[in-house]
Write an enzyme that holds these catalytic residues in place. Structure first.
Site, short mmCIF file in Angstrom:
data_model
loop_
_atom_site.label_atom_id
_atom_site.label_comp_id
_atom_site.label_asym_id
_atom_site.label_seq_id
_atom_site.Cartn_x
_atom_site.Cartn_y
_atom_site.Cartn_z
CB THR A 1 -2.09 -8.78 7.80
OG1 THR A 1 -2.22 -7.66 8.78
CG2 THR A 1 -0.96 -8.66 7.10
N GLY A 2 -4.26 -6.06 5.83
CA GLY A 2 -5.71 -5.56 5.37
C GLY A 2 -6.83 -5.86 6.26
CB THR B 1 -1.20 0.07 0.85
OG1 THR B 1 -1.58 -1.23 1.55
CG2 THR B 1 -1.61 1.06 0.90
NE ARG C 1 -7.89 -8.21 0.75
CZ ARG C 1 -6.96 -7.71 1.22
NH1 ARG C 1 -6.58 -6.76 -0.15
NH2 ARG C 1 -6.96 -7.77 1.97
CB VAL C 2 -12.69 -4.07 -0.68
CG1 VAL C 2 -12.22 -3.32 -0.11
CG2 VAL C 2 -13.61 -4.66 -2.62
#
Length: 327
Positions: free
Chosen positions: A247-248, A194, A222-223
């Site tokens: 790690t979202g 990111t 996937r979001v």
């Protein structure tokens, strides 16, 4: 990073976090990252020094990160399991708490610009997919063929992941053996890729922006945390501006960006204390790895991470630009 209460400006950026193998980080490779980070910071600093807004500064910074193929956002974004691109971004204005985000867009050249249009012109906070693109096309946002985002390195990365039978792979973390074989100090198949920026302007306004291409070989649809206000991005003039990377799913569960602000507002924690608690104490409880950049209303900056490294940098009024990769 001593506190100050005089009028000032500050900007901080990140380009992803992860396990960065020192053994394969050549001077030449490191120089590329430092130069890219410095270019972004110089652009943002010019805006702020000239009296521009924090919102304009973080927009410009993230646009430049999106345009740089060293990072996983915009041009050079990772590919899904279907060899497609799904891009996410968010921006937030600490002065008004206005926010805008896009998720799973495939043709928007600079998703952070799209997020700002959503914030300022749509009446919504989050728009996704083809519907978002149809709206954005009426607002003059640049759309491109999806092939614009693809680079040979990203195609190779997807093919390696699928040949190995791997699932979703984060973008700046991974096996040193794979890193060594590719010559990349971070295994290009496993990075927290990111990008983001936070800023304080001379009027005392804060802003934050975050953008990502997601995860290599991820399931289409996937979001992660990037477009989720309070998870990957948050700004409030009363406290802090925050942009996260890691790690979202963990950052979503921990509501990490907002948690920094809440700790400062409700417990009186300093910026340093609040960011340390979130990154070093609270995130690991939900298997969260990565980091964040943050600036408070006094111009103090924090850049904590719980991985081996994080591409990052900062610039403040009257100080030299600083860029870093390791601790």
């Amino acid at each position: 990073m001593s506190p100050t209460h005089a009028p000032t400006f500050a900007i901080a950026i990140h380009g992803g976090a992860g396990t960065i193998a020192r053994s394969t980080m050549t001077e030449e490779r490191a120089a590329l990252y430092h130069a890219a980070l410095r270019d972004v910071l110089e652009a943002g600093r010019r805006i702020l020094a000239d009296g521009g807004s924090a919102l304009d500064a973080v927009t410009e910074a993230v646009v430049r990160l999106e345009d740089c193929p060293l990072f996983n956002a915009g041009h050079g974004a990772v590919l899904t399991a279907d060899a497609t691109h799904e891009l996410d971004a968010c921006i937030m204005d600490g002065r008004t708490l206005a926010a805008g985000a896009v998720a799973s867009v495939a043709r928007v050249r600079n998703p952070v610009r799209a997020a700002r249009v959503v914030a300022e012109r749509s009446g919504h906070v989050l728009m996704a997919g083809e519907g978002a693109e149809r709206f954005l096309s009426t607002q003059g946002v640049a759309l491109v063929d999806p092939g614009y985002f693809t680079t040979p390195d990203r195609l190779d990365q997807l093919r390696r992941a699928q040949a190995a039978g791997a699932g979703m792979l984060l973008d700046h973390d991974g096996a040193s053996k794979a890193a060594a074989s590719s010559g990349d100090p971070i295994d290009p198949d496993r990075k927290f890729g990111t990008v983001g920026a936070v800023a304080l302007d001379l009027s005392g306004n804060l802003a934050a922006a975050t953008s990502t291409g997601g995860m290599t070989n991820k399931r289409p649809g996937r979001v992660g945390d990037t477009p989720i206000v309070g998870a990957g991005c948050y700004a409030n003039n009363a406290t802090v501006a925050v942009s996260t990377t890691g790690t979202g799913e963990s950052f979503i569960r921990a509501v990490s960006a907002y948690d920094v602000s809440a700790l400062m507002e409700y417990t009186g924690a300093s910026l340093e204390e609040a960011t340390r608690r979130v990154v070093m104490d609270k995130l690991p409880r939900v298997d969260g790895r990565g980091g964040l950049v943050a600036v408070d209303r006094f111009g103090n900056v924090a850049l904590p991470f719980n991985t081996e490294g994080m591409y990052r940098g900062m610039a403040r009024a009257g100080e030299d630009i600083v860029t870093a990769i390791y601790e």
